[in-house]
Write an enzyme that holds these catalytic residues in place. Structure first.
Site, PDB file in Angstrom:
ATOM      1  N   SER A  90       0.801  -1.218   0.000  1.00  0.00           N
ATOM      2  CA  SER A  90       0.000   0.000   0.000  1.00  0.00           C
ATOM      3  C   SER A  90       0.841   1.279   0.000  1.00  0.00           C
ATOM      4  O   SER A  90       1.640   1.494  -0.911  1.00  0.00           O
ATOM      5  CB  SER A  90      -0.932  -0.051   1.218  1.00  0.00           C
ATOM      6  OG  SER A  90      -1.757   1.057   1.270  1.00  0.00           O
ATOM      7  N   ASN A 411      -8.559   8.511   6.803  1.00  0.00           N
ATOM      8  CA  ASN A 411      -7.470   8.469   5.828  1.00  0.00           C
ATOM      9  C   ASN A 411      -7.926   8.182   4.395  1.00  0.00           C
ATOM     10  O   ASN A 411      -7.113   8.116   3.486  1.00  0.00           O
ATOM     11  CB  ASN A 411      -6.417   7.444   6.267  1.00  0.00           C
ATOM     12  CG  ASN A 411      -6.982   6.044   6.370  1.00  0.00           C
ATOM     13  OD1 ASN A 411      -7.921   5.684   5.664  1.00  0.00           O
ATOM     14  ND2 ASN A 411      -6.418   5.231   7.261  1.00  0.00           N
ATOM     15  N   ARG A 540      -4.352   4.651  21.724  1.00  0.00           N
ATOM     16  CA  ARG A 540      -4.533   3.230  21.391  1.00  0.00           C
ATOM     17  C   ARG A 540      -3.220   2.684  20.836  1.00  0.00           C
ATOM     18  O   ARG A 540      -2.422   3.442  20.266  1.00  0.00           O
ATOM     19  CB  ARG A 540      -5.665   3.025  20.375  1.00  0.00           C
ATOM     20  CG  ARG A 540      -5.480   3.797  19.097  1.00  0.00           C
ATOM     21  CD  ARG A 540      -6.531   3.454  18.073  1.00  0.00           C
ATOM     22  NE  ARG A 540      -6.217   2.213  17.371  1.00  0.00           N
ATOM     23  CZ  ARG A 540      -5.391   2.134  16.338  1.00  0.00           C
ATOM     24  NH1 ARG A 540      -4.743   3.193  15.886  1.00  0.00           N
ATOM     25  NH2 ARG A 540      -5.182   0.963  15.746  1.00  0.00           N
ATOM     26  N   PRO A 541      -3.008   1.390  21.014  1.00  0.00           N
ATOM     27  CA  PRO A 541      -1.797   0.809  20.416  1.00  0.00           C
ATOM     28  C   PRO A 541      -2.016   0.661  18.918  1.00  0.00           C
ATOM     29  O   PRO A 541      -3.080   0.217  18.499  1.00  0.00           O
ATOM     30  CB  PRO A 541      -1.705  -0.568  21.087  1.00  0.00           C
ATOM     31  CG  PRO A 541      -3.096  -0.894  21.532  1.00  0.00           C
ATOM     32  CD  PRO A 541      -3.838   0.393  21.721  1.00  0.00           C
ATOM     33  N   THR A 544      -0.233  -1.549  13.337  1.00  0.00           N
ATOM     34  CA  THR A 544       0.715  -1.714  12.237  1.00  0.00           C
ATOM     35  C   THR A 544       2.114  -1.187  12.545  1.00  0.00           C
ATOM     36  O   THR A 544       3.030  -1.393  11.765  1.00  0.00           O
ATOM     37  CB  THR A 544       0.209  -0.981  10.977  1.00  0.00           C
ATOM     38  OG1 THR A 544       0.130   0.409  11.279  1.00  0.00           O
ATOM     39  CG2 THR A 544      -1.144  -1.475  10.529  1.00  0.00           C
TER      40      THR A 544
HETATM   41  C1  LIG Z   1      -4.619   6.301  12.544  1.00  0.00           C
HETATM   42  C2  LIG Z   1      -4.509   5.553  11.264  1.00  0.00           C
HETATM   43  O1  LIG Z   1      -4.549   6.166  10.186  1.00  0.00           O
HETATM   44  N1  LIG Z   1      -4.383   4.230  11.341  1.00  0.00           N
HETATM   45  C3  LIG Z   1      -4.254   3.384  10.160  1.00  0.00           C
HETATM   46  C4  LIG Z   1      -3.176   2.345  10.384  1.00  0.00           C
HETATM   47  O2  LIG Z   1      -3.536   1.560  11.503  1.00  0.00           O
HETATM   48  P1  LIG Z   1      -2.853   1.608  12.944  1.00  0.00           P
HETATM   49  O3  LIG Z   1      -3.465   0.436  13.674  1.00  0.00           O
HETATM   50  O4  LIG Z   1      -3.239   2.925  13.519  1.00  0.00           O
HETATM   51  O5  LIG Z   1      -1.379   1.523  12.753  1.00  0.00           O
HETATM   52  O6  LIG Z   1      -3.091   1.509   9.236  1.00  0.00           O
HETATM   53  C5  LIG Z   1      -4.276   0.754   8.977  1.00  0.00           C
HETATM   54  C6  LIG Z   1      -4.005  -0.153   7.796  1.00  0.00           C
HETATM   55  O7  LIG Z   1      -3.680   0.566   6.643  1.00  0.00           O
HETATM   56  C7  LIG Z   1      -5.451   1.724   8.713  1.00  0.00           C
HETATM   57  O8  LIG Z   1      -6.615   0.968   8.541  1.00  0.00           O
HETATM   58  C8  LIG Z   1      -5.578   2.684   9.901  1.00  0.00           C
HETATM   59  O9  LIG Z   1      -6.553   3.653   9.623  1.00  0.00           O
HETATM   60 MG   LIG Z   2      -3.763   1.122   0.471  1.00  0.00          MG
END
Ligand SMILES: CC(=O)N[C@H]1[C@@H](OP(=O)(O)O)O[C@H](CO)[C@@H](O)[C@@H]1O
Ligand SMILES: [Mg+2]
Length: 580
Positions: A90, A411, A540-541, A544
């Site tokens: 991605s 996003n 939040r944790p 990714t």
């Molecule tokens: C705050 C934020 O933008 N978090 C993103 C990011 O996840 P996190 O769990 O926050 O790392 O990556 C995900 C996968 O692409 C997406 O679904 C999500 O919206």
């Molecule tokens: Mg993507």
């Protein structure tokens, strides 16, 4: 599992040994070298099927991808359906790659299989791998002998590592006796998911079919614009930043067929994928992507991410490199407004006969990252707004509970889901209206909603189909991007991330808005937030990256920044390296 199958698996998996000592995440780090070093020499092998499948530096992924090939073949046998495998990372840097599985509906792999995916990806040697597999097929009642052969569709984005990883995935798939792998080549993530979904309905699922469906329904929506709806305000030119990835390439090739729209595609392959370009960059940095500048001020612009499943719009602020961002929340609001209006027409004035309206449930799904002003706006429209944890699989699942469920992450990942029941009713109603009141408001509304259900990707968020729907609705309403942006004014917000000792120590509830562990931290966050008018803050944790994320909102940018920074200090105090 019979002896022949066992020995094929042992042989093939010994050709794809896991890299020594690996921690796999999909973090976006500039220091790839250090990451690889850490991955090789530190805390042991650990792959995790996160919200976006497996992701890592591409050279570490061969074995994982091979194994996911096997897993996809098993899933295909269990469901008796076609399964998809998409090789992409991605918006991550070009040296990363990843793999995710598309289930028969075209959605994400069922969450029930994730623990197996993790265990399978982390198996230290071929014998352990085959043992895991044997146990799993027994537990899941998957019959390998005599079952219909597995069918897996493969796709990849434009990353140079994609080709060899597709080969590794094929080897995995083909090590299940009778399985077949069909390589769809370079496609967007949503195209691959769409192909899986459509193929499982027994319909032809080529890229040509995909674009045909998009084009036909887009044209319908434009044809159904009421006479007299002024579109003078809609600048007919759209500039699209293709993130130097697959979405830009596809749009550039498809553009000549889009005769109703003037599209200038930039960044469709000459530069480095995702470097200073793309929806993730634009949304996070709030500056113009490479190839854009002050000369574009006032023109409607859009940005896709590296695999074209995210979409944001923006306009360039005069004489600067700053942008006015129109994010996923605003795309969601535009879609919700349009659908609600059309449902109103559809149910509209009763003709004295039996009530022919179907009380379709319309719901909107967001995460806690949705700007508070968007949630207020949607509630003011009278819509039911539901929050879920971060991650498309949660939003998608929730949206599927409504007749019409609209979901978006801020996003830019999102889509609209229509229930089969509602669509069957709508087809019948449309035919009735065709014979009784052709061309009436009700009839046109039925036609428009049907067209939206065909234009918008029912499998996953899709930047290309989302873009065409935005364009059709703006034309319909006669709105410029500025008018759209004025639907509501975003509350100033700040997002920060904090490195902690162990992010899994953070346990949240209520769609990640409340921390229940470590105890007391929520009380401290609440006390901080209470100091700011319209303050909102949560931690939040990340799923990714190895960080805890802090999000804060308040009436002014300064207040949002201060709130976020003081909560970062709290996170440090409770979870940071000095907290032990
Ligand atoms: C705050 C934020 O933008 N978090 C993103 C990011 O996840 P996190 O769990 O926050 O790392 O990556 C995900 C996968 O692409 C997406 O679904 C999500 O919206
Ligand atoms: Mg993507």
């Amino acid at each position: 599992m019979n002896q022949q199958q066992r020995s094929i698996l042992l042989q093939s998996s010994s050709r794809f040994p896991p890299p020594p000592g690996t921690i796999i995440s999909n973090s976006r780090s500039i220091f790839i070298f250090f990451r690889i070093l850490i991955q090789y020499f530190l805390a042991g092998v650990k792959f995790s099927y996160g919200t976006s499948g497996f992701r890592a530096e591409a050279s570490l992924l061969e074995s994982t991808v091979f194994r996911v090939g096997i897993l996809a073949a098993l899933r295909s046998i269990q469901t008796g359906s076609v399964i998809g495998l998409m090789i992409t990372a991605s918006h991550n840097e070009v040296s990363d790659n990843g793999i995710k599985v598309a289930d028969p509906s075209g959605g994400m792999l069922t969450q029930q299989w994730e623990p197996f995916a993790d265990a399978f990806a982390n198996a230290p040697d071929p014998h352990f791998l085959v043992q895991l597999l044997d146990d799993f097929v027994k537990k899941e009642n998957i019959t390998l002998e005599g079952a219909p052969a597995a069918k897996v569709l493969l796709g990849r984005d434009t990353r140079p590592s994609g080709m060899s990883l597709v080969e590794a995935a094929k080897q995995g798939i083909l090590s299940i006796i009778g399985a077949s792998a069909t390589d769809m080549g370079v496609v967007t993530t949503p195209q691959l998911h769409w192909m899986v979904r459509v193929k499982n309905k027994g319909i032809e699922a080529s890229e040509y079919n995909y674009f045909d469906q998009l084009l036909t329904s887009f044209r319908c929506l434009l044809d159904y614009i009421p006479q007299g709806n002024s579109n003078n305000n809609v600048n007919d030119k759209l500039i699209v930043d293709g993130a130097d990835g697959v979405g830009g390439q596809k749009l550039e090739n498809f553009k000549p067929r889009l005769s109703y729209l003037t599209v200038d595609v930039r960044n469709y392959g000459d530069g480095v994928l995702n470097e200073g370009v793309g929806a993730d960059y634009v949304q996070k940095e709030k500056v113009v992507p490479r190839g854009f500048g002050p000369a574009d001020a006032g023109i409607r612009c859009a940005s896709l991410d590296g695999d074209a499943d995210r979409l944001v719009y923006f306009s360039v602020v005069s004489n600067s490199n700053k942008i006015d961002l129109v994010d996923g929340d605003k795309i969601l609001s535009l879609f919700a407004l349009f659908i609600k209006e059309q449902l109103g027409f559809l149910n509209g004035p009763e003709d004295g006969k039996a009530n022919k309206s179907y009380q379709a449930s319309l719901g909107v799904v967001q995460t806690a990252y949705a700007n508070g002003a968007s949630t207020d706006y949607l509630k003011q429209l009278g819509l039911e707004v539901v929050l879920t944890p971060t991650g498309v699989k949660y939003l998608h699942e929730k949206a599927a509970e409504f007749d019409i469920g609209i979901y978006f992450e801020a996003n830019g990942h999102g889509t609209i889901l229509f229930s089969d029941n509602f669509l069957s009713w709508l087809e019948i109603r449309n035919n009735e209206l065709l014979s009784t009141s052709k061309g009436s408001d009700q009839h046109m509304a039925a036609l428009r909603i049907l067209a939206v259900s065909k234009l918008i990707n029912q499998a996953v968020g899709d930047a290309l189909s989302g873009l065409l729907l935005v364009e059709a609705i703006l034309q319909h309403l006669g709105w410029s991007i500025h008018k759209w942006n004025e639907l509501y004014q975003d509350l100033p917000s700040r997002q920060l991330k904090v490195k902690v000792v162990d992010r899994t120590a953070v346990i949240t509830e209520n769609a990640e808005t409340v921390v229940v562990r470590p105890v007391d931290i929520q009380e401290a966050i609440d006390a901080e937030t209470a100091k700011y008018p319209r303050g909102r803050c949560f931690i939040r944790p990340s799923g990714t990256e190895d960080v805890v994320r802090v999000y804060a909102e308040a009436l002014t940018q300064e207040a949002a920044d201060n709130l976020a920074h003081s909560v970062v200090k709290l996170v440090d105090k409770y979870l940071g390296f000095g907290s032990r």
